[in-house]
Design a protein around this motif. Sequence first.
Motif: not given
Lengths: 387, 121
Positions: B25-38, B111-117
């Motif tokens: 959808a044109g977003f750049r993403t980073t993923t994390a499995a735990t709060p520490a990673e986040a 989810v996408l609609a909320e992120i865009k909003r």
Amino acid sequence: MNAEPARGAVDRTIRRISAFFLVVAAVTVALAVISVRNISGARAASDWVNQTHALIYELDGINLTFQAAEGSLRSYAVTGDAGDLRAAREGLSALAEHVEVARALTRTEPVLAARVEVARALAAQRTEAARTLIAARQAGQAAAAAAILGGEPWLSAGPAIRAEVDTLKEGQMALLAARDTEQYLQAQTTRWTVWAGVALNLLILTGVVWLIRDDHAARARAVQVLEEANRDLEIRVVARTADLAAANATLQTENLERRWAAQALEHQLRYNQFIVDSISDLVFVLTKNRSISRVNPAVVHATGWEPAEIVNRPLGDVIKLTLPAGADPVPRALAEGHDLRDLPALLGDKSGRQHPVLCTLFPLRDGNKVVGGIVIVRRAAGEMGTS
Amino acid sequence: MKKHILIVDDEAEIRDLLAQYLGSAGFRTTTAATPAEAFAALERDAPHLVISDLQLEESDGLAMLEKIRVRLPGVPLILLTGVLFDQQVVANTLSQKVDCYIEKTAPLSRVLAEIKRLTGA
């Protein structure tokens, strides 16, 4: 655009051009043949003209030498001068010579030869008469010589020879004129033939040029049509590719949505399972005909039965209500969809022991329809687990 | 410039699905499995929005989002969970702590609609 018709058109063009060049070659060969034949005819005519002129020359020579010899003989007959005699003899000799040449020139033409033969005979007679005259004069017979000159044979022979020669000459002159006319006409015919051939060749070559130009234009049009078709095809391919890319993106999105939904469902099921499994009370899930379809870990813990051993068995095999005989309210509760709370019962474990418990039945509703029930079992006061 | 979304979830499949969907959808993403990673990820590259699961293995997602709100006050936060909350609870409690609450049973398009909003993308 189909390549076969274009190749066919090219082949037709090449065939046409080849045919045109064959016609040009045929016309050129025909012109060459006609020209060579005309040249040969002209050469033969030239030979004939030369021979005719030679004959006319000889005929003129006959006339001139005859007259010269005639004059010298007359002078000699009067004067007896040796110079006149010599001149007369030379004249007669030249006359004979011209006559012989004329005979040779007309040898192949019988009509002319006959007339020349007549002239020759007359000349021979005159030569014989001249000898007689010379002999008479040398003998001193001047009167006899004069008589010969004034005699009928002598007087008539001269005009006869001249007439014969003139007739021959006029005939030859007429033939020359006719031959000139014929030559002129032949030359004209040759000119017209050559120019007509040249014009025809130019016309054919012009046709070939036009054909090549037409073919070139057709090829240019074909190339243009092909290029336009290629452009249209590229546009369609681009559009189709864009459609496919969009469809692929949509498909990928739908696929992700499906995977997301499946994952969410699995997550919810697992979460619900966690909730049920975490309940410490014994939970039996029943079908509408009161068979056990599922139990929670508390049942396994309390009875020792593994799920596989009691699932699909009637609830009555494990729990027996301790109610008066004929007073089982469960079928009615499931049929009508109402709760039964804290019914006294005995729970049988795997070892065969019975434990007093309290059962509560909750019908499972799917909308307005009862599809089964849940039995929650609590141990009666004072009872402990069987583990 | 592509908006940067930080995705926090202990389930790899959820992270991958969200990253793939948002990436397309044109977003750049980073993923994390735990709060520490986040927290490590947002230290490296501050996101335009954080979307997190409620139940993480090592911690509570809502607690982590509260800490992120302190760290990055202007960044929108989305709580994503399979736990079905009572609507009154959502209205009274969650809405004050996060910008948006989305159940995992909702479609990705929501989810996408909320992120865009929330990001103005």
